[in-house]
Design an enzyme around this catalytic site. Sequence first.
Site: not given
Ligand SMILES: NC(=O)c1ccc[n+]([C@@H]2O[C@H](COP(=O)([O-])OP(=O)(O)OC[C@H]3O[C@@H](n4cnc5c(N)ncnc54)[C@H](OP(=O)(O)O)[C@@H]3O)[C@@H](O)[C@H]2O)c1
Length: 252
Positions: A143, A157
């Site tokens: 991130s 985080y």
């Molecule tokens: N969106 C942003 O603004 C942003 C910014 C910087 C970084 N990120 C990073 O980008 C990545 C994707 O996030 P996103 O924004 O696409 O959010 P998201 O839609 O909430 O995606 C997170 C995914 O991780 C899975 N997950 C969570 N805990 C898990 C576990 N213990 N085992 C396996 N899968 C797990 C969830 O599926 P289940 O709940 O079904 O397991 C979900 O599909 C994350 O690492 C997040 O920290 C996001």
Amino acid sequence: MTARFTGKVVLITGGGSGIGRAAALAFAGEGATVVVAGRNAEPLAETVKLIEAEGGRADAVTADVSSSPDVARLVATTVERHGGLHIAFNNAGVLETGPLADMDEAAWDRLISVNLTGVFLSMKHQIAHMRDNGGGVIINTASNLGAHMRLPYLGAYAASKAAVSALSRAAARECIGQGIRVNAISPGPVDTAMSLRPGETEDARAERMKDAVPIGRVGTLAEAASAVIWLASPEAGFTVGHDLVIDGGASA
Ligand SMILES: NC(=O)c1ccc[n+]([C@@H]2O[C@H](COP(=O)([O-])OP(=O)(O)OC[C@H]3O[C@@H](n4cnc5c(N)ncnc54)[C@H](OP(=O)(O)O)[C@@H]3O)[C@@H](O)[C@H]2O)c1
């Protein structure tokens, strides 16, 4: 449709939603067989359905990335069902916010076990396969909050994600001699549920982003996915141990 990933098997954790699903669709659109993983079967099945509706190939495996047996089974199942594992996008993550003094230890443990231990376990099992099978490509989701910038109430985080950045770069140095190219992405706020504050509407987030991000908006799913696709592609063949910031200038 180009087909840079024809014949490649791509494993994506967190592939049932957000950035992971967008990357899954993008890889499948370029010819890959995509295995999506997460804890919940339903969103994974939806990703598979969306890919198949476009004529692509996809599969779903439920797994918790914080569990070593789950991740071992995920990698083994991917290889057994699809004949290999060439590209891994370790993208599963969770967010916990709040003042450090009020953060309970369970929330801290959740962050570290998914965001950091999850990436460690994923790489551990993927590298063990790839090093004996012709190499591969690994991309981890960190991130911009972490190695690149810090904000109050997001310290835990940021700590988990800074560690992902460091782990990715160290793994890159360690593994490139085995034919495994490791990089990371560091997104800023992207158009997923994770960038919404509790109870915040998308309109309110859009207003907040005008000040919070120099470009004045959140990143799109396509902008995040295309960075992953590029890092995985042969065009990025000389890019090793890079942590690619995609954040509209927030950490510049
Ligand atoms: N969106 C942003 O603004 C942003 C910014 C910087 C970084 N990120 C990073 O980008 C990545 C994707 O996030 P996103 O924004 O696409 O959010 P998201 O839609 O909430 O995606 C997170 C995914 O991780 C899975 N997950 C969570 N805990 C898990 C576990 N213990 N085992 C396996 N899968 C797990 C969830 O599926 P289940 O709940 O079904 O397991 C979900 O599909 C994350 O690492 C997040 O920290 C996001």
